[in-house]
Design a protein around this motif. Structure first.
Motif, PDB file in Angstrom:
ATOM      1  N   GLN A 174       0.865  -1.180   0.000  1.00 38.76           N
ATOM      2  CA  GLN A 174       0.000   0.000   0.000  1.00 38.76           C
ATOM      3  C   GLN A 174       0.902   1.231   0.000  1.00 38.76           C
ATOM      4  O   GLN A 174       1.732   1.395   0.892  1.00 38.76           O
ATOM      5  CB  GLN A 174      -0.909  -0.007   1.224  1.00 38.76           C
ATOM      6  N   PHE A 175       0.738   2.059  -1.024  1.00 40.15           N
ATOM      7  CA  PHE A 175       1.580   3.234  -1.209  1.00 40.15           C
ATOM      8  C   PHE A 175       0.873   4.487  -0.705  1.00 40.15           C
ATOM      9  O   PHE A 175      -0.364   4.510  -0.607  1.00 40.15           O
ATOM     10  CB  PHE A 175       1.946   3.373  -2.692  1.00 40.15           C
ATOM     11  N   PRO A 176       1.615   5.544  -0.428  1.00 40.40           N
ATOM     12  CA  PRO A 176       1.003   6.760   0.108  1.00 40.40           C
ATOM     13  C   PRO A 176      -0.003   7.423  -0.835  1.00 40.40           C
ATOM     14  O   PRO A 176      -0.884   8.139  -0.390  1.00 40.40           O
ATOM     15  CB  PRO A 176       2.184   7.682   0.399  1.00 40.40           C
ATOM     16  N   ASN A 177       0.088   7.166  -2.139  1.00 40.47           N
ATOM     17  CA  ASN A 177      -0.862   7.756  -3.093  1.00 40.47           C
ATOM     18  C   ASN A 177      -2.130   6.908  -3.217  1.00 40.47           C
ATOM     19  O   ASN A 177      -2.935   7.115  -4.111  1.00 40.47           O
ATOM     20  CB  ASN A 177      -0.212   7.926  -4.466  1.00 40.47           C
ATOM     21  N   ASN A 178      -2.279   5.906  -2.327  1.00 40.82           N
ATOM     22  CA  ASN A 178      -3.425   4.987  -2.301  1.00 40.82           C
ATOM     23  C   ASN A 178      -3.380   3.903  -3.372  1.00 40.82           C
ATOM     24  O   ASN A 178      -4.353   3.186  -3.563  1.00 40.82           O
ATOM     25  CB  ASN A 178      -4.772   5.717  -2.359  1.00 40.82           C
TER      26      ASN A 178
END
Length: 179
Positions: free
Chosen positions: A70-74
């Motif tokens: 899961q990346f910070p940009n969703n």
């Protein structure tokens, strides 16, 4: 290292470099907080959740082999044990990459793009139109049955649902128009 035993049964081990390991009272959960801000949790169900502080990314590894990022940009990526990958982008586009080289992309507007291992591409639009791209031609199929094909040499062929056939040469000159 310094080891503490808390009254609730938890154990905390602090290492010289600042890394801290906490073991739950029932010894079923372990949390390791690294000096760089990363955090690794080993859950009772054997999931391993690793948070990368610099990248603000969470990597969860499941006992069955599934891995989820899961990346910070969703953006969310799922990596399955069979080699399949599923990527869900922030705009809700979903891309599936299969271990045999086949790729599928599902866009929020309903468009679906399928790419074969050999590079052939099929695009199905939400309006019912379909495009096929190969090294030899590009073909558009319309819901009414009309099919337009453009060959790699530039020749165009249109077959209308009425039965009419129109062929143009490389320069766009009509060489056949059979009604």
């Amino acid at each position: 290292k310094v080891e503490e035993m808390l009254t609730d049964g938890r154990r905390i081990i602090t290492f010289r470099n600042g890394t801290r390991k906490e073991i739950s009272a029932d010894k079923r959960m372990t949390t390791i907080s690294f000096f760089n801000g990363d955090v690794k949790k080993i859950m009772p169900d054997q999931r391993v959740i690793y948070y990368y502080a610099d990248a603000q990314t969470t990597h969860t590894a499941y006992p069955d082999g599934l891995e989820v990022l899961q990346f910070p940009n969703n953006q969310i990526e799922k990596h399955y044990p069979d080699g399949t990958q599923e990527i869900v982008f922030p705009d809700h586009t979903v891309k599936c990459l299969y271990s045999d080289g086949f790729k599928e992309t599902f866009f929020p507007d309903g468009t679906v793009v399928k790419v074969e291992k050999n590079g052939d591409k099929i695009v199905v639009f939400s309006n019912g139109q379909k495009e096929v791209h190969t090294t030899q031609f590009k073909r558009r199929e319309y819901p009414d049955g009309t099919v337009k094909t453009v060959y790699c040499n530039g020749r165009q062929e249109t077959k209308y649902s009425t039965g009419r056939v129109r062929i143009k040469d490389e320069e766009g000159n009509i060489i056949l128009d059979k009604k």
